[in-house]
Design an enzyme around this catalytic site. Sequence first.
Site, short mmCIF file in Angstrom:
data_model
loop_
_atom_site.label_atom_id
_atom_site.label_comp_id
_atom_site.label_asym_id
_atom_site.label_seq_id
_atom_site.Cartn_x
_atom_site.Cartn_y
_atom_site.Cartn_z
CB CYS A 166 19.73 68.96 24.25
SG CYS A 166 21.49 69.01 23.68
NE ARG A 190 14.10 66.21 22.13
CZ ARG A 190 14.29 66.79 21.67
NH1 ARG A 190 13.00 66.84 21.71
NH2 ARG A 190 14.50 67.47 20.71
N GLY A 227 21.60 72.89 20.32
CA GLY A 227 22.02 73.93 19.15
C GLY A 227 23.03 73.77 18.75
CD GLU A 234 16.00 49.68 9.61
OE1 GLU A 234 15.94 50.74 10.14
OE2 GLU A 234 15.27 50.23 10.79
CE LYS A 242 16.62 49.86 13.76
NZ LYS A 242 15.61 51.14 13.00
CD GLU A 267 19.20 52.05 15.42
OE1 GLU A 267 19.06 52.88 15.36
OE2 GLU A 267 18.26 51.87 15.30
CG HIS A 312 30.17 41.65 -6.56
ND1 HIS A 312 31.21 41.21 -8.04
CD2 HIS A 312 29.36 41.43 -7.05
CE1 HIS A 312 30.27 41.31 -8.68
NE2 HIS A 312 29.23 40.58 -8.22
C1 F6R Z 1 17.27 54.38 13.94
C2 F6R Z 1 16.36 55.45 13.63
C3 F6R Z 1 17.64 56.80 13.28
C4 F6R Z 1 17.10 58.10 12.72
C5 F6R Z 1 17.06 58.85 11.42
C6 F6R Z 1 16.18 59.83 11.18
O1 F6R Z 1 16.79 53.11 14.05
O2 F6R Z 1 15.84 56.08 14.31
O3 F6R Z 1 18.39 55.98 12.09
O4 F6R Z 1 15.79 57.37 11.46
O5 F6R Z 1 17.85 59.27 12.88
O6 F6R Z 1 15.97 60.38 12.30
P1 F6R Z 1 14.17 61.34 11.31
O7 F6R Z 1 13.30 59.80 11.06
O8 F6R Z 1 13.84 61.29 12.61
O9 F6R Z 1 14.94 62.42 10.91
#
Ligand code: F6R
Length: 613
Positions: free
Chosen positions: A2, A27, A101, A486, A490, A493, A509
């Site tokens: 939010c 966000r 929150g 990673e 990527k 997501e 395994h």
């Molecule tokens: C993946 C991604 C998330 C953040 C995770 C932690 O591309 O962006 O997995 O890495 O939510 O976020 P931070 O680094 O802001 O604590």
Amino acid sequence: MCGIVAYIGHREAYPILIKGLHRLEYRGYDSAGIALIDDNEINVYKTKGKVRDLEHFTESKNINGKIGIAHTRWATHGEPNNANAHPHYSETASLALVHNGIIENYTLLKKALQEHGYNFKSDTDTEVLVQLIEYIKTSNNCSLFEAVQSALKQVIGAYAIAVIDKNNKEEIVAARKSSPLVVGLGKEEYFVASDVTPIIEYTNKVVYLNDEEVVLLRPKEQINIVNLNNTITKVDVKSLNMSISQLEKGGYPHFMLKEINEQPKTIIDCIRGRINVEATNVILSGVIDHKDKILNAGRIIIVACGTSWHAALIGKHLIEEFCKIPVEVEYASEFRYRNPVINKGDLMIAISQSGETADTLAAVQLGKEKGAFIYGICNVVGSSIPRATHTGTYIHVGPEIGVASTKAFTGQVTVLTMLAMTIAKEKKSIAKERFLSILKSLKSLPELMEEVLMLDERIKDLSKIFTYAHNFLYLGRGYNYPLALEGALKLKEISYIHAEGYPAAEMKHGPIALIDNEMPTFVIATTDSIYEKTVSNIQEIKARGGKVIALVTKGDKIVSSMADFSLEIPDVDECLSPVVACIPLQLFAYHIAINKGRNVDQPRNLAKSVTVE
Ligand code: F6R
């Protein structure tokens, strides 16, 4: 997650609030709303969908008012719909409130308010809070400020809020606990937001609220901050050093592509002033200023989530190799709830791009309570985690707007490399030649990254072949194993293709059972100390009819002759290979997602800054 924007002052609030909501779109959210006071009435407009839907919705409405609050909601309590969107009115519509929150005890509070005749129009915990404030204000005949203070004392949970009262268009009350909120100070005007992105266009003077602080904003008066016990807090005004162009796409179709391409520059910013090749030195002041605590740590615990957790795995490898200190890497979300053993003298490193991730922040607080010394590696200056740690290093890669983390990852790994080198040099646990060779590699990173970015067209073509794959496997070993995780993250997501990352040798395994000609594998097979082993793993895949895309070091013949497709990257010290090798993985995920018509900057269900647990 939010986002909140609020404005009070001499300008029309609507354009500022809408623009601010657009700035917060990165966000992640599923509905948006706005409330403005005009003629002693609060007009609330809200809708499921995007900020542009809200703009259409308000086209023929009264949008006048020099005070207003606005919100983008990422659903927690109640589905994303118009009723659950914020702002929420109080019972008599004399108050309106926006909230980030979770109010954990909202059921109990709601029941008590219903017994007093209050009616609820939404399923949210937020509506409970605004009703509670009105109830206290009316029954105690007190000011809005006092009612907010008193209500928040009864609340268990996390909040960042902004509240307005239709009978007083000269003030906004805002507060925070475990959810970020920042106030921008203009000339006879105030801005409130979840982060500085909606504010920097108007002022570079900001105040970050601390937990349990309530702020009273009246345009003609000084900012007034007190905590829930009514103790006045010293106002700490910070100057921002950020430009509006950093928040815009700069000619790229997406923030993610812009941020991938920015990496050669962001790495320069990240290492600037910290490495000195002539003087053969690496200096992280966060380490040097707290040498005793850091060099004598018997053990290091790294806490993080998501991509930052992948960087942490690379950090473990670096620190153990260079500094000979044992390192444990923990998911912050698990760590905080399992009563972990933390000894006085342990060093805890918290890694977070946003600096606001609720689980990582909670892990930091736990570590602190148990006596650990806490080092933060964050990007967002002034965010909650750096403020909660004892010391740390900013990665300085600039605002990351695309939800999928890209340049933050390379910045984090670069800082972890410099951290390990600084400690190792001080401890004399690294050979001089090795130190010098890594130092040179660090310096050459931007150039190498530029070279890798030139693979873009080739990766775009390759992506067309795999757009309709349903699953993907990513493999790597050593420093490149976290990179396999990673790469898979990527892809999943932003394209929504199921992908798994594994250490290549783990294949046999279990995962090898998945291999057939419909299960492509992306192998990071650069020439490193375990190259031969990775070659054997590729043979195992090929023997079972699997398709292989291999990332290899320039000039490689062996893997290239076995793989179906190969991408060459320049040679670099193996400990820095993830910084260079991650670019093709980022581009591959990006192009597949584009081919599939996905919203790469705001993938479904995801939030950039995860401020709830
Ligand atoms: C993946 C991604 C998330 C953040 C995770 C932690 O591309 O962006 O997995 O890495 O939510 O976020 P931070 O680094 O802001 O604590």
